[in-house]
Structure formats: structure tokens, C-alpha cells
Design an enzyme around this catalytic site. Structure first.
Site, PDB file in Angstrom:
ATOM      1  N   GLN A  78       0.963  -1.301  -0.039  1.00 17.08           N
ATOM      2  CA  GLN A  78       0.125  -0.132  -0.024  1.00 17.08           C
ATOM      3  C   GLN A  78       1.170   1.134  -0.152  1.00 17.08           C
ATOM      4  OE1 GLN A  78      -3.523  -0.186   0.049  1.00 17.08           O
ATOM      5  NE2 GLN A  78      -3.403   1.855  -0.239  1.00 17.08           N
ATOM      6  N   PHE A  79       1.414   1.546  -1.245  1.00 13.74           N
ATOM      7  CA  PHE A  79       2.193   2.925  -1.176  1.00 13.74           C
ATOM      8  C   PHE A  79       1.442   3.952  -1.000  1.00 13.74           C
ATOM      9  CE2 PHE A  79       0.070   3.428  -5.317  1.00 13.74           C
ATOM     10  CZ  PHE A  79       0.176   5.047  -5.674  1.00 13.74           C
ATOM     11  N   THR A  80       0.309   4.122  -0.942  1.00 12.33           N
ATOM     12  CA  THR A  80      -0.517   5.386  -0.467  1.00 12.33           C
ATOM     13  C   THR A  80      -0.451   5.716   0.852  1.00 12.33           C
ATOM     14  OG1 THR A  80      -2.669   4.294  -0.328  1.00 12.33           O
ATOM     15  CG2 THR A  80      -2.159   5.168  -2.359  1.00 12.33           C
TER      16      THR A  80
END
Length: 149
Positions: A78-80
Site C-alpha cells: 500500500q504505497f499510499t
């Protein structure tokens, strides 16, 4: 490295209509790898997560770990979680580690969970458009940052 841990009764990851990973009672973990994270960050989180006592005991107290309840885990990249929302209305993701750094740390984290004795550790697919379904138990959601452990 940041992790959002949700205690779940069930979670699954669908990619292009196909089941990629799932877990029953346990944790659905969103894992964000940030620029500058190292193996040590993965190790800190992987040491803490399986023994985090957020399952209820026979007295209704959160006193049991995922290992204690023979729980499973679904880990989703989950790069966000690296979002910087300080300026304007569009988040910046420049603090996210590039895939060449993030993928090995994501895979190392899941390997460490398996080595810690977690019954089943499944994943999504790094960088894929994933549909996540879950039944949050409680709800119980915990946020961990490896820099704060």
C-alpha cells in the site's frame, strides 16, 4: 515502514476477477514501504505484529495475539500510506520507496511473518489494481510505524 492492521473475520484480495490471497480469522495488513526503510524496519514490524494482543480472551479482554488464536494474515502492499497531504488537495507520494526497494522489503516482511509461526500468510500483488474485501472484527484497527517501535 507503516502498517495498518485490521483484525478480521475474513479478508480477500481479488485481481482481474481472480482470487489472489485470502485469510480467515486474523489480520489484514496494509503495508507501506517508505524511502529509506531497511530490513531492520521490516524486522521490527514482523517482530511486533504476530504477538500484538488484540484478540479477546475468555473474559472479553484484548489479551491474545494472532499466534495465540492460530490466526491467518493477508498482507497488501500500500504505497499510499506514504501520502503527504500537507500542501494542496492532491497527496504527494514522493516518500514511497521505489519498487526496486519496496518489493524486496515487502517480501522480506511476509517471509518473517511465516517464520514467526503465523499459520497462513498470503499476499496481494505489488503494484496491481486490487479489490480488497474484508469483515473487520470489532472493528479493531491499529497503525504501526517502524520508526516508532
Amino acid at each position: 515502514m507503516k502498517a495498518v492492521i485490521q483484525r478480521v473475520n475474513y479478508a480477500k484480495c481479488i485481481i482481474d476477477g481472480n482470487l489472489k490471497g485470502e485469510c480467515k480469522k486474523g489480520f489484514m495488513i496494509l503495508l507501506g514501504v517508505l524511502e529509506g526503510d531497511t530490513a531492520e524496519d521490516a524486522e521490527k514490524l514482523a517482530k511486533k505484529v504476530p504477538v500484538l494482543r488484540i484478540f479477546e480472551d475468555e473474559n472479553g479482554k484484548m489479551n491474545r495475539s494472532c499466534l495465540d488464536v492460530d490466526g491467518e494474515m493477508l498482507v497488501i502492499s500500500q504505497f499510499t500510506l506514504a501520502a503527504d497531504c500537507k500542501h494542496g488537495r492532491r497527496p504527494s507520494f514522493t516518500d514511497a520507496a521505489p519498487p526496486s526497494e519496496a518489493i524486496p522489503l515487502y517480501e522480506y516482511f511476509t517471509k518473517l511473518l511465516k517464520e514467526a509461526g503465523v499459520k497462513s500468510v498470503q499476499t496481494g500483488e505489488f503494484g496491481a489494481d486490487m479489490q480488497i474485501e474484508l469483515v473487520n472484527d470489532g472493528p479493531v484497527t491499529i497503525i504501526l510505524d517502524s520508526k516508532e517501535l
